[in-house]
Each structure stands twice: as structure tokens, then as C-alpha cells.
Design an enzyme around this catalytic site. Structure first.
Site, PDB file in Angstrom:
ATOM      1  N   SER A   9     -27.128  45.366  -9.380  1.00 30.77           N
ATOM      2  CA  SER A   9     -26.155  46.210  -8.675  1.00 30.77           C
ATOM      3  C   SER A   9     -26.636  46.705  -7.310  1.00 30.77           C
ATOM      4  O   SER A   9     -25.832  47.187  -6.511  1.00 30.77           O
ATOM      5  CB  SER A   9     -25.778  47.418  -9.543  1.00 30.77           C
ATOM      6  OG  SER A   9     -26.922  48.198  -9.857  1.00 30.77           O
TER       7      SER A   9
ATOM      8  N   THR B  62     -25.413  42.638 -14.612  1.00 32.58           N
ATOM      9  CA  THR B  62     -24.867  43.985 -14.791  1.00 32.58           C
ATOM     10  C   THR B  62     -23.461  43.872 -15.361  1.00 32.58           C
ATOM     11  O   THR B  62     -22.794  42.839 -15.222  1.00 32.58           O
ATOM     12  CB  THR B  62     -24.784  44.732 -13.449  1.00 32.58           C
ATOM     13  OG1 THR B  62     -23.917  44.009 -12.560  1.00 32.58           O
ATOM     14  CG2 THR B  62     -26.153  44.881 -12.812  1.00 32.58           C
TER      15      THR B  62
ATOM     16  N   ASP C 237      -7.630  56.654 -21.422  1.00 30.35           N
ATOM     17  CA  ASP C 237      -7.782  55.317 -20.835  1.00 30.35           C
ATOM     18  C   ASP C 237      -6.387  54.823 -20.464  1.00 30.35           C
ATOM     19  O   ASP C 237      -5.714  54.170 -21.270  1.00 30.35           O
ATOM     20  CB  ASP C 237      -8.458  54.358 -21.821  1.00 30.35           C
ATOM     21  CG  ASP C 237      -8.880  53.051 -21.154  1.00 30.35           C
ATOM     22  OD1 ASP C 237      -8.033  52.455 -20.456  1.00 30.35           O
ATOM     23  OD2 ASP C 237     -10.041  52.638 -21.322  1.00 30.35           O
TER      24      ASP C 237
ATOM     25  N   THR D 179     -15.709  54.775 -16.860  1.00 32.07           N
ATOM     26  CA  THR D 179     -14.767  53.867 -16.212  1.00 32.07           C
ATOM     27  C   THR D 179     -15.500  53.003 -15.186  1.00 32.07           C
ATOM     28  O   THR D 179     -16.567  53.384 -14.697  1.00 32.07           O
ATOM     29  CB  THR D 179     -13.669  54.649 -15.471  1.00 32.07           C
ATOM     30  OG1 THR D 179     -14.239  55.270 -14.305  1.00 32.07           O
ATOM     31  CG2 THR D 179     -13.065  55.731 -16.363  1.00 32.07           C
TER      32      THR D 179
ATOM     33  N   ARG E 273     -20.322  55.341 -12.587  1.00 33.68           N
ATOM     34  CA  ARG E 273     -20.602  54.978 -11.201  1.00 33.68           C
ATOM     35  C   ARG E 273     -20.526  56.249 -10.351  1.00 33.68           C
ATOM     36  O   ARG E 273     -19.718  57.131 -10.602  1.00 33.68           O
ATOM     37  CB  ARG E 273     -19.600  53.944 -10.681  1.00 33.68           C
ATOM     38  CG  ARG E 273     -19.874  52.518 -11.130  1.00 33.68           C
ATOM     39  CD  ARG E 273     -21.124  51.960 -10.469  1.00 33.68           C
ATOM     40  NE  ARG E 273     -21.353  50.551 -10.760  1.00 33.68           N
ATOM     41  CZ  ARG E 273     -22.104  50.107 -11.741  1.00 33.68           C
ATOM     42  NH1 ARG E 273     -22.659  50.961 -12.576  1.00 33.68           N
ATOM     43  NH2 ARG E 273     -22.302  48.809 -11.907  1.00 33.68           N
TER      44      ARG E 273
ATOM     45  N   ASP F 154     -26.448  60.536 -14.036  1.00 37.48           N
ATOM     46  CA  ASP F 154     -27.273  59.335 -14.056  1.00 37.48           C
ATOM     47  C   ASP F 154     -26.894  58.419 -12.897  1.00 37.48           C
ATOM     48  O   ASP F 154     -27.753  57.740 -12.341  1.00 37.48           O
ATOM     49  CB  ASP F 154     -27.099  58.598 -15.391  1.00 37.48           C
ATOM     50  CG  ASP F 154     -27.951  57.337 -15.474  1.00 37.48           C
ATOM     51  OD1 ASP F 154     -29.194  57.479 -15.436  1.00 37.48           O
ATOM     52  OD2 ASP F 154     -27.396  56.236 -15.567  1.00 37.48           O
TER      53      ASP F 154
ATOM     54  N   GLU G 193     -26.408  56.402  -4.000  1.00 39.09           N
ATOM     55  CA  GLU G 193     -27.782  56.145  -4.434  1.00 39.09           C
ATOM     56  C   GLU G 193     -28.302  54.855  -3.803  1.00 39.09           C
ATOM     57  O   GLU G 193     -27.524  53.939  -3.535  1.00 39.09           O
ATOM     58  CB  GLU G 193     -27.848  56.065  -5.968  1.00 39.09           C
ATOM     59  CG  GLU G 193     -27.116  54.901  -6.588  1.00 39.09           C
ATOM     60  CD  GLU G 193     -27.177  54.905  -8.114  1.00 39.09           C
ATOM     61  OE1 GLU G 193     -27.477  53.835  -8.671  1.00 39.09           O
ATOM     62  OE2 GLU G 193     -26.915  55.947  -8.744  1.00 39.09           O
TER      63      GLU G 193
ATOM     64  N   HIS H 138     -30.182  56.405 -12.658  1.00 36.79           N
ATOM     65  CA  HIS H 138     -29.335  55.274 -13.039  1.00 36.79           C
ATOM     66  C   HIS H 138     -30.022  54.402 -14.086  1.00 36.79           C
ATOM     67  O   HIS H 138     -30.151  53.184 -13.918  1.00 36.79           O
ATOM     68  CB  HIS H 138     -28.966  54.442 -11.803  1.00 36.79           C
ATOM     69  CG  HIS H 138     -27.726  53.615 -11.992  1.00 36.79           C
ATOM     70  ND1 HIS H 138     -26.893  53.273 -10.956  1.00 36.79           N
ATOM     71  CD2 HIS H 138     -27.170  53.046 -13.098  1.00 36.79           C
ATOM     72  CE1 HIS H 138     -25.892  52.546 -11.409  1.00 36.79           C
ATOM     73  NE2 HIS H 138     -26.044  52.385 -12.712  1.00 36.79           N
TER      74      HIS H 138
ATOM     75  N   GLY I  32     -28.327  52.723 -19.017  1.00 32.01           N
ATOM     76  CA  GLY I  32     -28.225  51.419 -19.668  1.00 32.01           C
ATOM     77  C   GLY I  32     -29.497  50.612 -19.640  1.00 32.01           C
ATOM     78  O   GLY I  32     -29.484  49.412 -19.953  1.00 32.01           O
TER      79      GLY I  32
END
Length: 373
Positions: free
Chosen positions: A45, A66, A146, A174, A207, A231, A236, A253, A256
Site C-alpha cells: 500500500s 494488500t 453497510d 470500510t 484507512r 491504526d 501516513e 498501520h 492486519g
């Protein structure tokens, strides 16, 4: 074929050498000169992939290790005739475990019983569904928003955003989109944050651009009962240092970033390349080396089993934090405030690498549903 792979992509040299010669690169330093003779480009990313990078190059395949794809200009790739693959869901379980650990930690520290806690889950895709499963196992009430799924399924359990924001905790899952019927850029803005009357913790592990961080900072400053766990940051690795200092928990970040998640991403790209090239790849038949849990995790699991404390929230929270060391990550991330501006980007990336060896809960072999759903 010449294959360029981000050096942080797990097992890149072993996983992709069946398709050609693999060369590693720094994801923040890639430029057109490096790509000029590449056939396959595998990124993460941190690398923006667009017409400016690829026009006039021999690149025929782009893969990103990603789940998110907002760094990829798919329109440009399509016009250039370049095949594209991402790794959807590769880190969904790791993110969900990070969120479950975070909420468990928050409940223990604020003397909240999870069954009395409502959690608004914004986004119910690969990550959001797993977050729901794990939080339900903890006993939390999950309130799900959602809009795309609501429109497609007419399922009454999907509520509007305003309803989900009334939860005690709100967690974002999202994608980052700026157009279409349901854009999420600045979804959590001044008005949205003002519409969280009961919220005590907002978590962003989706994000950075989804949240208006200036508005978030004002809410933190004005409301001592409101907390934010961040996170994913806007802009960033250049992050807002005041927000860093004010956040309840901060991380670079890495929600994950488990070993299983990173290998899942590599596997998905290898499978896509095999399907494209029709070349057998022996690496795909090699299972991940299991190893043994750390002494701390093993001791915590032994204590849990010995006490038979399946309903002991505090003990479970301790075990989850042994597997997913949020306090350690938070402390290290706060150290970014003490790093000179010229070195902060490198330190942010260093922290991401430092905490990339986390293992999924299943690695601990703890026999409880919340660790395996």
C-alpha cells in the site's frame, strides 16, 4: 521474466521465482527508472501505481499484497492493458483479532462488561464480518452499518449510519473511496463525530482518509469521556503528532500485520500468477512453518486451561494481549513524537516491520471460540 517485488512482501523470493528472476525494492523509493524493464510488479500500500509509473514500461501484471486498493489506479492499468490482482481478505482475520483485543482491553480498563457494551461496526465485508463474529463471542451487542449490502440484500439487520453511531464503541471497516454511490472519504467528519452521543471509543483500522482527524482531535479535546484508537492515519507516514499524543491507543498501520496475513497475501498473488502464466509453482504446496508459541503465550494458555476460566474476561483479555501486544505497539508508536522530522518516515516503516511477526490467535491453540471464529 523480470519480477519486481516490494521487499516487505512475505517470502517474495521463494514464492515468485517460479515465474522469473525476482528483484526486491523499497516500496517508498520505486520510480519509473526501476520499473523500465520489469514484466511483473508486486507492491504494497505504500506504493502509488498509476499511469505516471507504468506508461511505456513492459509491465504486464501488477499485484498488490494488500486487501485495500486505493493506491492502485485501476482505470490507468486497464487502459494500459495490464492485468491486476489484489489480495482481498488476506488480513481480515488479523485485523478482527486486533479489534477484539482492543475492545477487550478497553472494557477491562474501563470496568465495562462486554455483554453490556454495544459496538457499531461500520462496514461488513471481509473484516467487518469477522469482527462481528469475535465480538459476539465476547458477548458484545453488534450494530452493523453497510449501505451497499443493505441495498443489495434488504437485510433488516443493517441499520443506518446514525443508528450505528449511537453505540458505545464504533469501529471502522470500510474501503477508502471518493466516488460512486457510497463514498467513504471523510465519512467520519465533524457532523458524524458530533452524532456519536454515547461513543466512548472510536477505532480506525480501515484507512486514514475515512476520518477527518482535525474534527476527531477537537472531539477528544472537548469530551474527556471520548477516546480514539488509531491504526490508520491520514497522510501516513507523516502523522499528526498532537493526535498521536492524545489517542487512547496508537499503532503504525499494523492491525492486519500477522505472519499468517502476510503469507495469505503472497499466496493469493502466487495463485493469480499461476493462473495467468500456467506455470506450476512448488511454493504453493509448502505449508507455513508452524513453530511454537512464545513462552509468555504458552504460559498464559496453560493458566487459562488450568483454571478452566472460559468466562473470565480479564484472563482472556490478558491472553489476547499476549498474542496481540497492543500495549507494546502503542508505547513504541508514541516514540515517533521524539524522532526528528527527517527520520520519522523511516521510523514509521521500521515499526511496521518490527511488529510484523505477530501470529494469529489459532497459533496459541487456545480452545475457545473467540480465538478461532
Amino acid at each position: 521474466m523480470r519480477i519486481l517485488a516490494d521487499k516487505v512482501v512475505a517470502e517474495a523470493e521463494l514464492a515468485f521465482d517460479a515465474y522469473g528472476a525476482v528483484e526486491l525494492f523499497d516500496g517508498r523509493q520505486l520510480d519509473k527508472r526501476v520499473v523500465a524493464t520489469a514484466d511483473i510488479l508486486l507492491v504494497r500500500s505504500v506504493t502509488r501505481v498509476d499511469n505516471a509509473l507504468l506508461a511505456g514500461t513492459p509491465v504486464k501484471f501488477v499485484g498488490t499484497a494488500t486487501a485495500g486498493i486505493d493506491h492502485i489506479d485501476q482505470v490507468a492499468l486497464n487502459k494500459l492493458g495490464i492485468r491486476f490482482h489484489s489480495a482481498p481478505g488476506c488480513n481480515a482475520n488479523a485485523v478482527a483479532e486486533f479489534i477484539a483485543t482492543s475492545i477487550s482491553k478497553f472494557c477491562i480498563e474501563h470496568n465495562i462488561a462486554p455483554p453490556s457494551c454495544s459496538v457499531g461496526i461500520i462496514g461488513h465485508g471481509q473484516v467487518g464480518t469477522r469482527v462481528e463474529n469475535k465480538l459476539a463471542a465476547l458477548g458484545c451487542e453488534c450494530i452493523i452499518n453497510d449501505p451497499p449490502k443493505a441495498a443489495a440484500t434488504q437485510d433488516p439487520r443493517y441499520v443506518d449510519l446514525e443508528t450505528a453511531l449511537r453505540a458505545d464503541i464504533v469501529t471502522l471497516h470500510t474501503p477508502l473511496t471518493s466516488d460512486g454511490d457510497y463514498p467513504t472519504e471523510d465519512l467520519v467528519d465533524e457532523d458524524t463525530i458530533g452524532g456519536m452521543p454515547n461513543c466512548r471509543l472510536l477505532i480506525n483500522a480501515a484507512r486514514g482518509g475515512i476520518v477527518d482527524e482535525k474534527a476527531l482531535l477537537r472531539r477528544i479535546q472537548d469530551d474527556p469521556q471520548f477516546n480514539a484508537q488509531i491504526d490508520c492515519w491520514q497522510g501516513e507516514p507523516e502523522i499528526d503528532l498532537e493526535l498521536l499524543q492524545r489517542a487512547y491507543v496508537c499503532s503504525p498501520h499494523v492491525a492486519g500485520h500477522s505472519m499468517e496475513a502476510r503469507r495469505n497475501a503472497t499466496r493469493q498473488l502466487a495463485e493469480a500468477l499461476t493462473a495467468w502464466r500456467g506455470i506450476e509453482n512448488p511454493w504453493l504446496n509448502n505449508p507455513m512453518e508452524e513453530g511454537s508459541p512464545s513462552a509468555k503465550i504458552a504460559e498464559a494458555v496453560s493458566r487459562f486451561e488450568r483454571l478452566g476460566a472460559k468466562n473470565d474476561g480479564e484472563l482472556l483479555a490478558d491472553i489476547m494481549q499476549q498474542c496481540c501486544p497492543i500495549n507494546t505497539i502503542d508505547e513504541a508508536t508514541r516514540g515517533l513524537a521524539d524522532v526528528s522530522p527527517g527520520k520519522r518516515i523511516q521510523q514509521f516503516d521500521h515499526l511496521r516491520r518490527q511488529f510484523a511477526d505477530r501470529r494469529d490467535f489459532s497459533f496459541s491453540q487456545l480452545p475457545i471460540a473467540v480465538l478461532s471464529v
